[in-house]
Write an enzyme that holds these catalytic residues in place. Sequence first.
Site, PDB file in Angstrom:
ATOM      1  N   CYS A 118       0.931  -1.405  -0.018  1.00  0.00           N
ATOM      2  CA  CYS A 118      -0.321   0.080   0.525  1.00  0.00           C
ATOM      3  C   CYS A 118       0.365   1.557   0.205  1.00  0.00           C
ATOM      4  O   CYS A 118       0.237   2.524  -0.277  1.00  0.00           O
ATOM      5  CB  CYS A 118      -0.977   0.212   1.294  1.00  0.00           C
ATOM      6  SG  CYS A 118      -2.071  -1.329   1.198  1.00  0.00           S
ATOM      7  N   HIS A 251      -2.817   7.494   2.726  1.00  0.00           N
ATOM      8  CA  HIS A 251      -3.439   5.767   2.013  1.00  0.00           C
ATOM      9  C   HIS A 251      -5.208   6.124   2.916  1.00  0.00           C
ATOM     10  O   HIS A 251      -4.918   6.201   3.781  1.00  0.00           O
ATOM     11  CB  HIS A 251      -2.366   5.042   2.626  1.00  0.00           C
ATOM     12  CG  HIS A 251      -3.078   3.190   2.370  1.00  0.00           C
ATOM     13  ND1 HIS A 251      -3.658   3.359   0.910  1.00  0.00           N
ATOM     14  CD2 HIS A 251      -2.620   2.489   3.499  1.00  0.00           C
ATOM     15  CE1 HIS A 251      -3.495   1.441   1.306  1.00  0.00           C
ATOM     16  NE2 HIS A 251      -3.365   1.485   2.653  1.00  0.00           N
ATOM     17  N   ASN A 281      -9.691   0.256  -0.052  1.00  0.00           N
ATOM     18  CA  ASN A 281      -9.225  -0.053   0.259  1.00  0.00           C
ATOM     19  C   ASN A 281      -8.602  -1.087  -1.005  1.00  0.00           C
ATOM     20  O   ASN A 281      -8.427  -2.056  -0.927  1.00  0.00           O
ATOM     21  CB  ASN A 281      -7.925  -0.615   1.818  1.00  0.00           C
ATOM     22  CG  ASN A 281      -6.506  -0.801   1.776  1.00  0.00           C
ATOM     23  OD1 ASN A 281      -6.317  -0.214   0.909  1.00  0.00           O
ATOM     24  ND2 ASN A 281      -6.191  -0.399   2.337  1.00  0.00           N
TER      25      ASN A 281
HETATM   26  O1  UT7 Z   1      -3.189  -0.985   3.634  1.00  0.00           O
HETATM   27  C1  UT7 Z   1      -2.951  -1.892   4.981  1.00  0.00           C
HETATM   28  C2  UT7 Z   1      -3.711  -0.834   6.000  1.00  0.00           C
HETATM   29  N1  UT7 Z   1      -3.924  -2.095   7.183  1.00  0.00           N
HETATM   30  C3  UT7 Z   1      -4.986  -1.061   7.481  1.00  0.00           C
HETATM   31  O2  UT7 Z   1      -4.734   0.380   7.711  1.00  0.00           O
HETATM   32  C4  UT7 Z   1      -6.440  -1.411   8.669  1.00  0.00           C
HETATM   33  C5  UT7 Z   1      -5.523  -1.313   9.119  1.00  0.00           C
HETATM   34  N2  UT7 Z   1      -6.418  -2.257  10.704  1.00  0.00           N
HETATM   35  C6  UT7 Z   1      -7.604  -1.580  10.477  1.00  0.00           C
HETATM   36  O3  UT7 Z   1      -8.711  -1.305   9.836  1.00  0.00           O
HETATM   37  C7  UT7 Z   1      -8.820  -2.263  11.669  1.00  0.00           C
HETATM   38  O4  UT7 Z   1      -8.175  -2.826  12.850  1.00  0.00           O
HETATM   39  C8  UT7 Z   1      -9.441  -2.946  11.685  1.00  0.00           C
HETATM   40  C9  UT7 Z   1     -11.176  -2.626  10.142  1.00  0.00           C
HETATM   41  C10 UT7 Z   1      -8.974  -4.394  10.656  1.00  0.00           C
HETATM   42  C11 UT7 Z   1     -10.616  -3.446  12.391  1.00  0.00           C
HETATM   43  O5  UT7 Z   1     -11.113  -3.110  13.194  1.00  0.00           O
HETATM   44  P1  UT7 Z   1     -10.983  -3.133  14.878  1.00  0.00           P
HETATM   45  O6  UT7 Z   1     -12.059  -2.238  15.162  1.00  0.00           O
HETATM   46  O7  UT7 Z   1      -9.653  -3.373  15.158  1.00  0.00           O
HETATM   47  O8  UT7 Z   1     -11.516  -4.751  15.489  1.00  0.00           O
HETATM   48  P2  UT7 Z   1     -11.683  -6.235  15.508  1.00  0.00           P
HETATM   49  O9  UT7 Z   1     -10.127  -6.827  14.574  1.00  0.00           O
HETATM   50  O10 UT7 Z   1     -10.882  -5.642  17.209  1.00  0.00           O
HETATM   51  O11 UT7 Z   1     -12.746  -6.441  15.649  1.00  0.00           O
HETATM   52  C12 UT7 Z   1     -13.562  -6.287  16.606  1.00  0.00           C
HETATM   53  C13 UT7 Z   1     -14.683  -7.486  16.388  1.00  0.00           C
HETATM   54  C14 UT7 Z   1     -14.238  -8.789  16.568  1.00  0.00           C
HETATM   55  O12 UT7 Z   1     -14.861  -9.623  17.395  1.00  0.00           O
HETATM   56  P3  UT7 Z   1     -14.742 -10.134  18.685  1.00  0.00           P
HETATM   57  O13 UT7 Z   1     -13.710 -10.899  18.587  1.00  0.00           O
HETATM   58  O14 UT7 Z   1     -14.977  -8.777  19.053  1.00  0.00           O
HETATM   59  O15 UT7 Z   1     -15.938 -10.975  19.229  1.00  0.00           O
HETATM   60  C15 UT7 Z   1     -13.908  -9.378  15.224  1.00  0.00           C
HETATM   61  O16 UT7 Z   1     -13.883 -10.821  15.383  1.00  0.00           O
HETATM   62  O17 UT7 Z   1     -15.151  -7.688  15.063  1.00  0.00           O
HETATM   63  C16 UT7 Z   1     -15.256  -8.547  14.990  1.00  0.00           C
HETATM   64  N3  UT7 Z   1     -14.898  -8.503  13.485  1.00  0.00           N
HETATM   65  C17 UT7 Z   1     -16.163  -8.519  12.066  1.00  0.00           C
HETATM   66  N4  UT7 Z   1     -17.301  -8.364  12.338  1.00  0.00           N
HETATM   67  C18 UT7 Z   1     -18.518  -8.208  11.937  1.00  0.00           C
HETATM   68  C19 UT7 Z   1     -14.256  -8.646  12.338  1.00  0.00           C
HETATM   69  N5  UT7 Z   1     -14.932  -7.985  11.642  1.00  0.00           N
HETATM   70  C20 UT7 Z   1     -15.894  -7.932  11.325  1.00  0.00           C
HETATM   71  C21 UT7 Z   1     -16.580  -7.899  10.303  1.00  0.00           C
HETATM   72  N6  UT7 Z   1     -18.675  -7.764  10.300  1.00  0.00           N
HETATM   73  N7  UT7 Z   1     -15.993  -7.751   9.002  1.00  0.00           N
END
Ligand code: UT7
Length: 324
Positions: A118, A251, A281
């Site tokens: 990216c 980005h 993205n």
């Molecule tokens: O281009 C490369 C750069 N990439 C990035 O910049 C990505 C950077 N990271 C992020 O944008 C965020 O960390 C994410 C969007 C990927 C995730 O957001 P988050 O607020 O960090 O969520 P999390 O990973 O802590 O997940 C929270 C909850 C989890 O459930 P539990 O364990 O709390 O029950 C996940 O299983 O959300 C759940 N979850 C989802 N639920 C519904 C993860 N993905 C999904 C989904 N739909 N698509």
Amino acid sequence: MPYAKIIGSGGYLPPRVVSNDALAADLATRQVETSDEWIVTRTGIRQRHIAEPGTRTSELAIHAARAALDDAGVAPDDIDLIIVATSTPDYVFPSTACLVQAGLGASGGAAFDVQAVCSGFVYALTTADAYIQAGRATTALVIGAEVFSSILDWSDRSTCVLFGDGAGAVVLQASNTPGIIGARLNADGSQMKVLHAAGNVAHGQVVGDPFLRMDGQAVFKLAVTHLSNSAQQVCQESGVALSDIDWMVPHQANVRIINFLGRKLGLDPSRVVVTVDQHANTSAASVPLAFDTARRDGRIQPGDLVLMQGVGGGFTWGSVLVRM
Ligand code: UT7
């Protein structure tokens, strides 16, 4: 030493738009649960463009390149350097840049790919700037292009909802007036594990995992820290203040990262270009697509100071400061 000036830009998105609701309904048929509400709240993404199966990155790149060449009023034969940033090349080899060169009917100049995920576009832009400053190229085409949908695991909701396909391009030309005035690239290979697609092709087979894997929270923290430091460094090195920046083109991964970054740097939110809601993205394509969007809708004007920033797998990150 000449400056490298951006004299044109273009973008291309595959026609198929997939809303969060449509994606959630499709994933539900595979027993993968997600929702528009989760995706919008956590990322700001509302839709993405997804290429038809079999679409090649070079096809998207050629569309974006033609738009940029038209915008610049430059003929393909005037291009003496083509750099394509991509993590989803058509082939192991030749480079996607060579395929773009042939597709445009350009000939003779150098053409190669840059792989910085990216961050790829800012890496490619910085490389083209160095060629032009050194007198080794006069007119360069710099493209970020991806069919990222081809490396997504559609059973992994923590990644598959985040990405889209597309391409963006700029034409750079040697000029006595600025121009790219600063650039800073960094990498930390020890953080490889937080974002990778660690498969390979060998002995006629895919070896390892062919899909993108990500530790989202680790990437989130690294992105905010590195991009804010990088912005400060590139401004300091270029003798401008953060407050001099007219447009920030970061980005486009997550609107929460963009907002955190803007706040950390003290930038007015109305000066930060956001397309992640519409494009999701698109990896190496995200910065040039956002840049082109803001140029074409009249926000970015001649004379403006623009900060472009990329961050992603490697781990890699970088900033480019451009006087339009
Ligand atoms: O281009 C490369 C750069 N990439 C990035 O910049 C990505 C950077 N990271 C992020 O944008 C965020 O960390 C994410 C969007 C990927 C995730 O957001 P988050 O607020 O960090 O969520 P999390 O990973 O802590 O997940 C929270 C909850 C989890 O459930 P539990 O364990 O709390 O029950 C996940 O299983 O959300 C759940 N979850 C989802 N639920 C519904 C993860 N993905 C999904 C989904 N739909 N698509």
